[in-house]
Design a protein around this motif. Structure first.
Motif, mmCIF file in Angstrom:
data_model
loop_
_atom_site.group_PDB
_atom_site.id
_atom_site.type_symbol
_atom_site.label_atom_id
_atom_site.label_comp_id
_atom_site.label_asym_id
_atom_site.label_seq_id
_atom_site.Cartn_x
_atom_site.Cartn_y
_atom_site.Cartn_z
ATOM 1 N N PRO A 149 0.832 -1.212 0.000
ATOM 2 C CA PRO A 149 0.000 0.000 0.000
ATOM 3 C C PRO A 149 0.864 1.258 0.000
ATOM 4 O O PRO A 149 2.030 1.228 0.429
ATOM 5 C CB PRO A 149 -0.794 -0.120 1.299
ATOM 6 N N PHE A 150 0.297 2.336 -0.493
ATOM 7 C CA PHE A 150 0.977 3.628 -0.484
ATOM 8 C C PHE A 150 0.904 4.198 0.930
ATOM 9 O O PHE A 150 -0.183 4.347 1.484
ATOM 10 C CB PHE A 150 0.315 4.598 -1.472
ATOM 11 N N VAL A 151 2.047 4.472 1.525
ATOM 12 C CA VAL A 151 2.079 5.077 2.857
ATOM 13 C C VAL A 151 2.100 6.593 2.674
ATOM 14 O O VAL A 151 3.056 7.155 2.125
ATOM 15 C CB VAL A 151 3.299 4.591 3.666
ATOM 16 N N VAL A 152 1.022 7.221 3.100
ATOM 17 C CA VAL A 152 0.875 8.663 2.937
ATOM 18 C C VAL A 152 1.790 9.368 3.936
ATOM 19 O O VAL A 152 1.735 9.086 5.136
ATOM 20 C CB VAL A 152 -0.597 9.092 3.170
ATOM 21 N N PRO A 153 2.654 10.259 3.468
ATOM 22 C CA PRO A 153 3.514 10.988 4.410
ATOM 23 C C PRO A 153 2.677 11.907 5.304
ATOM 24 O O PRO A 153 1.817 12.635 4.809
ATOM 25 C CB PRO A 153 4.449 11.802 3.515
ATOM 26 N N THR A 212 2.763 14.398 9.172
ATOM 27 C CA THR A 212 3.607 15.075 10.162
ATOM 28 C C THR A 212 2.990 15.005 11.553
ATOM 29 O O THR A 212 3.523 15.590 12.484
ATOM 30 C CB THR A 212 3.802 16.554 9.782
ATOM 31 N N ASP A 213 1.871 14.281 11.681
ATOM 32 C CA ASP A 213 1.151 14.256 12.963
ATOM 33 C C ASP A 213 1.194 12.894 13.657
ATOM 34 O O ASP A 213 0.460 12.655 14.608
ATOM 35 C CB ASP A 213 -0.301 14.695 12.760
ATOM 36 N N GLY A 214 2.042 11.985 13.172
ATOM 37 C CA GLY A 214 2.170 10.677 13.801
ATOM 38 C C GLY A 214 1.153 9.647 13.360
ATOM 39 O O GLY A 214 1.205 8.498 13.784
ATOM 40 N N LYS A 215 0.231 10.025 12.501
ATOM 41 C CA LYS A 215 -0.802 9.100 12.025
ATOM 42 C C LYS A 215 -0.255 8.241 10.892
ATOM 43 O O LYS A 215 0.426 8.743 9.999
ATOM 44 C CB LYS A 215 -2.017 9.887 11.537
ATOM 45 N N LEU A 216 -0.539 6.949 10.952
ATOM 46 C CA LEU A 216 -0.175 6.033 9.876
ATOM 47 C C LEU A 216 -1.360 5.920 8.921
ATOM 48 O O LEU A 216 -2.475 5.608 9.351
ATOM 49 C CB LEU A 216 0.167 4.647 10.430
ATOM 50 N N ILE A 217 -1.105 6.170 7.649
ATOM 51 C CA ILE A 217 -2.132 6.023 6.612
ATOM 52 C C ILE A 217 -1.549 5.137 5.520
ATOM 53 O O ILE A 217 -0.576 5.506 4.867
ATOM 54 C CB ILE A 217 -2.547 7.373 6.003
ATOM 55 N N GLU A 218 -2.143 3.956 5.339
ATOM 56 C CA GLU A 218 -1.740 3.043 4.285
ATOM 57 C C GLU A 218 -2.908 2.896 3.315
ATOM 58 O O GLU A 218 -3.890 2.235 3.629
ATOM 59 C CB GLU A 218 -1.403 1.665 4.854
ATOM 60 N N GLU A 219 -2.795 3.542 2.154
ATOM 61 C CA GLU A 219 -3.850 3.430 1.156
ATOM 62 C C GLU A 219 -3.633 2.152 0.358
ATOM 63 O O GLU A 219 -2.614 1.993 -0.306
ATOM 64 C CB GLU A 219 -3.859 4.637 0.226
ATOM 65 N N HIS A 220 -4.613 1.244 0.435
ATOM 66 C CA HIS A 220 -4.525 -0.018 -0.291
ATOM 67 C C HIS A 220 -5.045 0.112 -1.714
ATOM 68 O O HIS A 220 -4.491 -0.491 -2.626
ATOM 69 C CB HIS A 220 -5.273 -1.119 0.471
ATOM 70 N N PHE A 221 -6.103 0.868 -1.883
ATOM 71 C CA PHE A 221 -6.651 1.147 -3.212
ATOM 72 C C PHE A 221 -7.130 2.590 -3.211
ATOM 73 O O PHE A 221 -7.680 3.065 -2.225
ATOM 74 C CB PHE A 221 -7.808 0.186 -3.550
ATOM 75 N N GLY A 222 -6.941 3.281 -4.320
ATOM 76 C CA GLY A 222 -7.382 4.672 -4.415
ATOM 77 C C GLY A 222 -6.481 5.475 -5.334
ATOM 78 O O GLY A 222 -5.644 4.933 -6.067
ATOM 79 N N ASN A 223 -6.637 6.782 -5.282
ATOM 80 C CA ASN A 223 -5.904 7.683 -6.169
ATOM 81 C C ASN A 223 -4.390 7.488 -6.107
ATOM 82 O O ASN A 223 -3.729 7.399 -7.132
ATOM 83 C CB ASN A 223 -6.242 9.148 -5.837
ATOM 84 N N ALA A 224 -3.832 7.443 -4.915
ATOM 85 C CA ALA A 224 -2.377 7.379 -4.765
ATOM 86 C C ALA A 224 -1.810 6.008 -5.120
ATOM 87 O O ALA A 224 -0.683 5.906 -5.580
ATOM 88 C CB ALA A 224 -1.985 7.754 -3.338
#
Length: 122
Positions: free
Chosen positions: A11-15, A17-29
């Motif tokens: 998955p795309f790991v969205v950068p 700056t607030d400590g939140k982990l975001i792993e987009e599995h499907f979508g725009n990125a």
């Protein structure tokens, strides 16, 4: 023969700056899909983001911990095993004011996009 499925192992790991982990599995990125996005998230204790009025429906399923939602002026707290659908064009603020992190899945229709999220200035 073309495969009729896609397995997402990277998955795309969205950068952030607030400590939140975001792993987009499907979508725009990840795969250019603007119709739907699916992301795995971990919001640390004390995390919050500004109010926003997205131009997409957002479904959230809480896997661990708790997450706070302010929708219009109503405060809701969801816990593990609960889910919510927030309709597009609804003013909402997401946060985790609790002691433990919150792990959840977010599904957006159409897909999440910074152009569609309409975050308010802090």
């Amino acid at each position: 023969m073309k495969k009729k499925y896609t397995i997402q192992n990277a998955p795309f790991v969205v950068p952030t700056t607030d400590g939140k982990l975001i792993e987009e599995h499907f979508g725009n990125a990840t795969d250019g899909n603007s119709q739907l996005s699916i992301a795995h998230m971990i919001a640390p204790s004390g995390w919050s983001e500004p109010f926003q009025t997205p131009e997409f429906d957002e479904y959230t399923y809480i896997m661990k911990g708790k997450k706070q939602f302010i929708i219009d002026e109503e405060i809701l707290i969801l816990e593990a095993g609960q889910s919510i659908k927030i309709e597009k064009n609804t003013r909402v603020q997401y946060s985790n004011p609790f002691k433990e992190s919150c792990e959840y899945l977010a599904i957006c229709l159409p897909a999440f996009s910074m152009d569609l999220v309409n975050r308010e200035e802090v």
